[in-house]
Design a protein around this motif. Structure first.
Motif, PDB file in Angstrom:
ATOM      1  N   UNK A 196       0.969 -14.118  11.576  1.00 33.78           N
ATOM      2  CA  UNK A 196      -0.431 -14.636  11.952  1.00 33.78           C
ATOM      3  C   UNK A 196      -1.148 -14.589  10.739  1.00 33.78           C
ATOM      4  N   UNK A 197      -2.498 -14.995  10.697  1.00 33.20           N
ATOM      5  CA  UNK A 197      -3.388 -15.191   9.794  1.00 33.20           C
ATOM      6  C   UNK A 197      -3.610 -13.722   9.231  1.00 33.20           C
ATOM      7  N   UNK A 198      -4.003 -12.816  10.171  1.00 34.84           N
ATOM      8  CA  UNK A 198      -4.423 -11.324   9.708  1.00 34.84           C
ATOM      9  C   UNK A 198      -3.167 -10.631   9.194  1.00 34.84           C
ATOM     10  N   UNK A 199      -2.035 -11.014   9.717  1.00 37.11           N
ATOM     11  CA  UNK A 199      -0.666 -10.159   9.127  1.00 37.11           C
ATOM     12  C   UNK A 199      -0.425 -10.642   7.662  1.00 37.11           C
ATOM     13  N   UNK A 200      -0.461 -12.236   7.378  1.00 36.91           N
ATOM     14  CA  UNK A 200      -0.297 -12.642   6.069  1.00 36.91           C
ATOM     15  C   UNK A 200      -1.631 -11.987   5.178  1.00 36.91           C
ATOM     16  N   UNK A 201      -2.767 -12.155   5.505  1.00 37.59           N
ATOM     17  CA  UNK A 201      -3.896 -11.205   4.969  1.00 37.59           C
ATOM     18  C   UNK A 201      -3.417  -9.975   4.352  1.00 37.59           C
ATOM     19  N   UNK A 218      -0.745  -8.541   4.193  1.00 41.90           N
ATOM     20  CA  UNK A 218       0.745  -8.721   3.227  1.00 41.90           C
ATOM     21  C   UNK A 218       0.098  -8.973   1.699  1.00 41.90           C
ATOM     22  N   UNK A 219      -0.847 -10.107   2.034  1.00 37.43           N
ATOM     23  CA  UNK A 219      -1.289 -10.503   0.515  1.00 37.43           C
ATOM     24  C   UNK A 219      -1.911  -9.307  -0.137  1.00 37.43           C
ATOM     25  N   UNK A 220      -2.683  -8.808   0.393  1.00 35.96           N
ATOM     26  CA  UNK A 220      -3.721  -7.409  -0.017  1.00 35.96           C
ATOM     27  C   UNK A 220      -2.516  -6.469  -0.571  1.00 35.96           C
ATOM     28  N   UNK A 221      -1.354  -6.238   0.307  1.00 37.67           N
ATOM     29  CA  UNK A 221      -0.490  -5.052  -0.019  1.00 37.67           C
ATOM     30  C   UNK A 221       0.263  -5.572  -1.267  1.00 37.67           C
ATOM     31  N   UNK A 222       0.720  -6.908  -1.138  1.00 37.42           N
ATOM     32  CA  UNK A 222       1.449  -7.377  -2.375  1.00 37.42           C
ATOM     33  C   UNK A 222       0.655  -7.238  -3.639  1.00 37.42           C
ATOM     34  N   UNK A 223      -0.705  -7.753  -3.579  1.00 36.24           N
ATOM     35  CA  UNK A 223      -1.611  -7.682  -4.746  1.00 36.24           C
ATOM     36  C   UNK A 223      -1.774  -6.299  -5.203  1.00 36.24           C
ATOM     37  N   UNK A 224      -1.959  -5.369  -4.487  1.00 39.86           N
ATOM     38  CA  UNK A 224      -2.235  -3.890  -4.600  1.00 39.86           C
ATOM     39  C   UNK A 224      -1.118  -3.350  -5.408  1.00 39.86           C
ATOM     40  N   UNK A 225       0.393  -3.799  -4.808  1.00 39.12           N
ATOM     41  CA  UNK A 225       1.503  -2.997  -5.383  1.00 39.12           C
ATOM     42  C   UNK A 225       1.493  -3.793  -6.799  1.00 39.12           C
ATOM     43  N   UNK A 226       1.443  -5.066  -6.960  1.00 44.11           N
ATOM     44  CA  UNK A 226       1.431  -5.512  -8.267  1.00 44.11           C
ATOM     45  C   UNK A 226       0.487  -5.204  -9.478  1.00 44.11           C
ATOM     46  N   UNK A 227      -0.718  -4.662  -9.156  1.00 42.53           N
ATOM     47  CA  UNK A 227      -1.542  -4.164  -9.839  1.00 42.53           C
ATOM     48  C   UNK A 227      -0.898  -2.702 -10.191  1.00 42.53           C
ATOM     49  N   UNK A 228      -0.464  -2.139  -9.228  1.00 37.07           N
ATOM     50  CA  UNK A 228      -0.008  -0.724  -9.658  1.00 37.07           C
ATOM     51  C   UNK A 228       1.113  -0.727 -10.447  1.00 37.07           C
ATOM     52  N   UNK A 229       2.096  -1.943 -10.409  1.00 39.03           N
ATOM     53  CA  UNK A 229       3.384  -1.999 -11.108  1.00 39.03           C
ATOM     54  C   UNK A 229       2.812  -2.334 -12.521  1.00 39.03           C
ATOM     55  N   UNK A 230       1.741  -2.969 -12.624  1.00 37.89           N
ATOM     56  CA  UNK A 230       1.300  -3.394 -13.927  1.00 37.89           C
ATOM     57  C   UNK A 230       0.804  -1.905 -14.842  1.00 37.89           C
ATOM     58  N   UNK A 231       0.526  -1.108 -14.051  1.00 40.45           N
ATOM     59  CA  UNK A 231      -0.036   0.171 -14.716  1.00 40.45           C
ATOM     60  C   UNK A 231       1.388   0.895 -14.963  1.00 40.45           C
ATOM     61  N   UNK A 232       2.275   0.783 -14.117  1.00 39.84           N
ATOM     62  CA  UNK A 232       3.468   1.738 -14.227  1.00 39.84           C
ATOM     63  C   UNK A 232       4.301   1.059 -15.319  1.00 39.84           C
TER      64      UNK A 232
END
Length: 163
Positions: free
Chosen positions: A2-7, A9-23
Motif C-alpha cells: 500500500x502507499x503507506x507501507x511503501x512510504x 519502507x522508503x523512510x526505513x531504507x533512507x534512515x538505514x542508508x544514512x546510518x550506513x554512511x556513518x558506519x
C-alpha cells in the motif's frame, strides 16, 4: 504494497542508508588508525565489507524506487564528525580508549545493519524485488562481522584496561 507501507519502507531504507554512511566512514577511519597493529587485517576487511554492504543497500533501494535522502546523509556525516570529539584521555592522537569506543560504535552500527537485513528477510518472501538467498547472505555476513567485532573489542578492552 500500500502507499503507506511503501512510504514506511522508503523512510526505513533512507534512515538505514544514512546510518550506513556513518558506519562506513567510521570503519574506514578505524582501519586507517590501526595500520601496523594486530587489528589491521580485520579492520581493513571489515571496512571493505561495510562499503560493499552500502552498495548492496543502494541496489535494494533502487529496486524499490527509493532515493538517498541528502538531508539524512548529511546529518549522518556531521554526526560521525562530531563523534570524533569524544574525550579519549589524550589531547591529541589515538589512544587505546579511542579504539575501544570506536569498536563499540561499529558494533552498534553493524547491529543496526543486521536488524535491517532481518527486517528485509521478512519482506523477501512477499516481494519479488528482494531475493531471499541474497538477504540471507547479508544476514550471515553481518553476524560474522559482529562476531569479529566482539573478538577485537575484547582484545582492545584488555589492552586499554588491564595492566
Amino acid at each position: 504494497m500500500t502507499t503507506t507501507t511503501i512510504e514506511y519502507l522508503e523512510t526505513y531504507l533512507q534512515d538505514h542508508r544514512a546510518g550506513a554512511e556513518m558506519g562506513s566512514d567510521l570503519a574506514r577511519r578505524l582501519a586507517d588508525e590501526n595500520l601496523g597493529t594486530a587489528y589491521e587485517d580485520f579492520l581493513l576487511g571489515l571496512a571493505q565489507e561495510i562499503e560493499q554492504d552500502v552498495e548492496k543497500l543502494e541496489e535494494i533501494m533502487e529496486r524499490f524506487g527509493v532515493s538517498r535522502s541528502i538531508v539524512k546523509t548529511a546529518g549522518a556525516k556531521v554526526g560521525e564528525k562530531i563523534a570524533r570529539l569524544k574525550p579519549n584521555d589524550q589531547l591529541t592522537g589515538y589512544s587505546p580508549l579511542s579504539r575501544v569506543l570506536e569498536l563499540e560504535g561499529l558494533r552498534s552500527g553493524v547491529s543496526g545493519k543486521l536488524a535491517l537485513w532481518d527486517s528485509l528477510a521478512q519482506v523477501a518472501p512477499h516481494d519479488p524485488r528482494l531475493d531471499e538467498d541474497e538477504v540471507a547472505a547479508l544476514v550471515a555476513r553481518a553476524e560474522r562481522q559482529l562476531a569479529g567485532l566482539r573478538e577485537h573489542h575484547a582484545m582492545a578492552a584488555r589492552e586499554a584496561f588491564v595492566e
